[in-house]
Design a protein around this motif. Structure first.
Motif, PDB file in Angstrom:
ATOM      1  N   PRO A  80      41.048   3.955  17.534  1.00 45.71           N
ATOM      2  CA  PRO A  80      41.119   3.301  18.843  1.00 45.71           C
ATOM      3  C   PRO A  80      39.820   2.573  19.213  1.00 45.71           C
ATOM      4  CG  PRO A  80      41.664   5.643  19.039  1.00 45.71           C
ATOM      5  CD  PRO A  80      41.312   5.383  17.615  1.00 45.71           C
ATOM      6  N   LEU A  81      38.691   3.024  18.672  1.00 44.34           N
ATOM      7  CA  LEU A  81      37.420   2.380  18.985  1.00 44.34           C
ATOM      8  C   LEU A  81      37.326   0.969  18.388  1.00 44.34           C
ATOM      9  CD1 LEU A  81      35.007   5.409  18.516  1.00 44.34           C
ATOM     10  CD2 LEU A  81      35.936   4.474  20.652  1.00 44.34           C
ATOM     11  N   CYS A  82      38.199   0.632  17.454  1.00 49.40           N
ATOM     12  CA  CYS A  82      38.194  -0.706  16.849  1.00 49.40           C
ATOM     13  C   CYS A  82      38.897  -1.740  17.721  1.00 49.40           C
ATOM     14  CB  CYS A  82      38.849  -0.663  15.479  1.00 49.40           C
ATOM     15  SG  CYS A  82      37.875   0.264  14.282  1.00 49.40           S
ATOM     16  N   ALA A  83      39.583  -1.302  18.767  1.00 50.15           N
ATOM     17  CA  ALA A  83      40.312  -2.242  19.634  1.00 50.15           C
ATOM     18  C   ALA A  83      39.383  -3.293  20.223  1.00 50.15           C
ATOM     19  CB  ALA A  83      41.038  -1.480  20.738  1.00 50.15           C
ATOM     20  N   GLN A  84      38.172  -2.908  20.570  1.00 44.78           N
ATOM     21  CA  GLN A  84      37.221  -3.871  21.136  1.00 44.78           C
ATOM     22  C   GLN A  84      36.899  -4.971  20.123  1.00 44.78           C
ATOM     23  OE1 GLN A  84      33.544  -2.192  22.508  1.00 44.78           O
ATOM     24  NE2 GLN A  84      32.806  -4.129  23.309  1.00 44.78           N
ATOM     25  N   GLN A  85      36.700  -4.611  18.872  1.00 49.70           N
ATOM     26  CA  GLN A  85      36.414  -5.622  17.856  1.00 49.70           C
ATOM     27  C   GLN A  85      37.640  -6.500  17.598  1.00 49.70           C
ATOM     28  OE1 GLN A  85      34.531  -4.430  14.233  1.00 49.70           O
ATOM     29  NE2 GLN A  85      34.327  -6.536  13.566  1.00 49.70           N
ATOM     30  N   VAL A  86      38.827  -5.921  17.621  1.00 44.72           N
ATOM     31  CA  VAL A  86      40.054  -6.710  17.469  1.00 44.72           C
ATOM     32  C   VAL A  86      40.111  -7.764  18.567  1.00 44.72           C
ATOM     33  CG1 VAL A  86      42.577  -6.636  17.588  1.00 44.72           C
ATOM     34  CG2 VAL A  86      41.343  -4.881  16.301  1.00 44.72           C
ATOM     35  N   ARG A  87      39.867  -7.374  19.814  1.00 46.25           N
ATOM     36  CA  ARG A  87      39.888  -8.333  20.924  1.00 46.25           C
ATOM     37  C   ARG A  87      38.828  -9.409  20.750  1.00 46.25           C
ATOM     38  NH1 ARG A  87      40.933  -3.507  23.735  1.00 46.25           N
ATOM     39  NH2 ARG A  87      38.752  -3.255  24.253  1.00 46.25           N
ATOM     40  N   ARG A  88      37.648  -9.026  20.292  1.00 39.56           N
ATOM     41  CA  ARG A  88      36.562  -9.997  20.089  1.00 39.56           C
ATOM     42  C   ARG A  88      36.944 -11.035  19.031  1.00 39.56           C
ATOM     43  NH1 ARG A  88      32.423  -6.858  18.105  1.00 39.56           N
ATOM     44  NH2 ARG A  88      32.478  -5.780  20.081  1.00 39.56           N
ATOM     45  N   VAL A  89      37.532 -10.586  17.945  1.00 41.69           N
ATOM     46  CA  VAL A  89      37.943 -11.486  16.864  1.00 41.69           C
ATOM     47  C   VAL A  89      39.043 -12.437  17.357  1.00 41.69           C
ATOM     48  CG1 VAL A  89      39.133 -11.543  14.633  1.00 41.69           C
ATOM     49  CG2 VAL A  89      37.244  -9.951  15.001  1.00 41.69           C
ATOM     50  N   ILE A  90      40.036 -11.900  18.062  1.00 48.21           N
ATOM     51  CA  ILE A  90      41.125 -12.734  18.586  1.00 48.21           C
ATOM     52  C   ILE A  90      40.574 -13.766  19.562  1.00 48.21           C
ATOM     53  CG2 ILE A  90      43.207 -12.710  20.033  1.00 48.21           C
ATOM     54  CD1 ILE A  90      43.749 -11.637  17.242  1.00 48.21           C
ATOM     55  N   ARG A  91      39.727 -13.328  20.482  1.00 50.71           N
ATOM     56  CA  ARG A  91      39.140 -14.245  21.475  1.00 50.71           C
ATOM     57  C   ARG A  91      38.356 -15.359  20.781  1.00 50.71           C
ATOM     58  NH1 ARG A  91      36.394 -10.744  24.236  1.00 50.71           N
ATOM     59  NH2 ARG A  91      38.102 -10.189  25.605  1.00 50.71           N
ATOM     60  N   THR A  92      37.598 -15.025  19.746  1.00 51.02           N
ATOM     61  CA  THR A  92      36.808 -16.017  19.005  1.00 51.02           C
ATOM     62  C   THR A  92      37.718 -17.065  18.367  1.00 51.02           C
ATOM     63  OG1 THR A  92      35.049 -14.430  18.562  1.00 51.02           O
ATOM     64  CG2 THR A  92      35.171 -16.344  17.105  1.00 51.02           C
ATOM     65  N   HIS A  93      38.791 -16.627  17.746  1.00 48.81           N
ATOM     66  CA  HIS A  93      39.704 -17.580  17.109  1.00 48.81           C
ATOM     67  C   HIS A  93      40.434 -18.428  18.143  1.00 48.81           C
ATOM     68  CE1 HIS A  93      38.880 -15.501  13.388  1.00 48.81           C
ATOM     69  NE2 HIS A  93      39.439 -16.531  12.783  1.00 48.81           N
ATOM     70  N   LEU A  94      40.822 -17.836  19.252  1.00 47.26           N
ATOM     71  CA  LEU A  94      41.479 -18.626  20.297  1.00 47.26           C
ATOM     72  C   LEU A  94      40.544 -19.707  20.829  1.00 47.26           C
ATOM     73  CD1 LEU A  94      43.370 -15.862  22.272  1.00 47.26           C
ATOM     74  CD2 LEU A  94      44.370 -17.644  20.818  1.00 47.26           C
ATOM     75  N   ARG A  95      39.287 -19.356  21.011  1.00 46.93           N
ATOM     76  CA  ARG A  95      38.306 -20.335  21.485  1.00 46.93           C
ATOM     77  C   ARG A  95      38.114 -21.430  20.438  1.00 46.93           C
ATOM     78  NH1 ARG A  95      34.554 -17.011  24.153  1.00 46.93           N
ATOM     79  NH2 ARG A  95      34.212 -16.159  22.113  1.00 46.93           N
ATOM     80  N   TYR A  96      38.007 -21.060  19.186  1.00 49.85           N
ATOM     81  CA  TYR A  96      37.815 -22.028  18.109  1.00 49.85           C
ATOM     82  C   TYR A  96      39.019 -22.969  17.990  1.00 49.85           C
ATOM     83  CZ  TYR A  96      36.752 -23.981  13.553  1.00 49.85           C
ATOM     84  OH  TYR A  96      36.492 -24.838  12.530  1.00 49.85           O
ATOM     85  N   TRP A  97      40.218 -22.414  18.145  1.00 48.65           N
ATOM     86  CA  TRP A  97      41.429 -23.225  18.058  1.00 48.65           C
ATOM     87  C   TRP A  97      41.752 -23.924  19.376  1.00 48.65           C
ATOM     88  CZ3 TRP A  97      44.518 -18.794  15.389  1.00 48.65           C
ATOM     89  CH2 TRP A  97      44.217 -18.776  14.019  1.00 48.65           C
ATOM     90  N   ARG A  98      40.906 -23.736  20.371  1.00 49.90           N
ATOM     91  CA  ARG A  98      41.070 -24.338  21.697  1.00 49.90           C
ATOM     92  C   ARG A  98      42.366 -23.898  22.363  1.00 49.90           C
ATOM     93  NH1 ARG A  98      38.660 -30.286  20.311  1.00 49.90           N
ATOM     94  NH2 ARG A  98      36.648 -29.503  19.681  1.00 49.90           N
ATOM     95  N   ARG A  99      42.601 -22.622  22.304  1.00 48.19           N
ATOM     96  CA  ARG A  99      43.774 -22.009  22.919  1.00 48.19           C
ATOM     97  C   ARG A  99      43.360 -20.906  23.891  1.00 48.19           C
ATOM     98  NH1 ARG A  99      47.338 -25.806  22.036  1.00 48.19           N
ATOM     99  NH2 ARG A  99      47.819 -26.142  19.854  1.00 48.19           N
ATOM    100  N   SER A 100      42.207 -21.067  24.522  1.00 51.50           N
ATOM    101  CA  SER A 100      41.696 -20.036  25.430  1.00 51.50           C
ATOM    102  C   SER A 100      42.615 -19.778  26.607  1.00 51.50           C
ATOM    103  CB  SER A 100      40.299 -20.415  25.933  1.00 51.50           C
ATOM    104  OG  SER A 100      39.384 -20.411  24.865  1.00 51.50           O
TER     105      SER A 100
END
Length: 167
Positions: free
Chosen positions: A10-30
């Motif tokens: 469960p402690l990895c959930a924060q990193q999962v969110r960080r990775v998803i947020r980074t890709h959404l920002r990169y793909w311009r889908r924020s």
């Protein structure tokens, strides 16, 4: 497309969110961030709780942005039955609303068994055909046509855990 594997912790959930947020920002889908992060967090939590036996098990998170659709999938390796359709969860219950939230915040979703019969994948998608691609804050027009790094991937991700790269 990108894919990453995380320990079923469960402690990895924060990193999962960080990775998803980074890709959404990169793909311009924020603009999809809230819904994508909520659905992904729920799917990851379900995989940790119901699709793993220990933190040594692995959960794979993949995301693809193509053909007018943003698709996310969360896969576990544990044997067991597929999740059931969301039903009216008791409003006082501490759990049981994850799939209902995924259904409410996504355009389409589903569950598939793994090819080898071991594990399952919860996937969901968002229609992006009507959505305008967002400008990146602080980026000028001249910089917006920069070449992609690899195959639509942002800069390398930070290593996780004991110096091991989870990519």
């Amino acid at each position: 497309m990108f894919e990453m594997t995380f320990p079923a912790d469960p402690l990895c959930a924060q990193q999962v969110r960080r990775v998803i947020r980074t890709h959404l920002r990169y793909w311009r889908r924020s603009s999809l961030s809230d819904a994508v992060l909520l659905a992904t967090t729920e799917a990851f939590a379900n995989a940790v709780t119901h699709g793993s036996r220990s933190p040594r098990d692995l959960i794979t998170v993949a995301m693809e942005n193509s053909n007018g659709q943003l698709r996310v999938s969360v896969s576990d390796e544990a044997p067991g039955r597929l999740p059931i359709e969301p039903s009216g969860a008791d409003s006082l219950a501490e759990s049981g609303r994850g799939l209902a939230l995924i259904e409410a915040f996504t355009d389409v979703w589903g569950v598939e068994p793994a090819d080898e019969g071991l594990g399952k994948t919860i996937w969901f998608a968002f229609n992006t055909t009507a959505e305008a691609v967002e400008p990146v804050p602080g980026e000028t027009e001249a910089c917006s046509s920069r070449p992609a790094i690899g195959e639509n991937r942002p800069a390398p991700l930070p290593s996780y855990g004991e110096g091991r790269q989870w990519a």
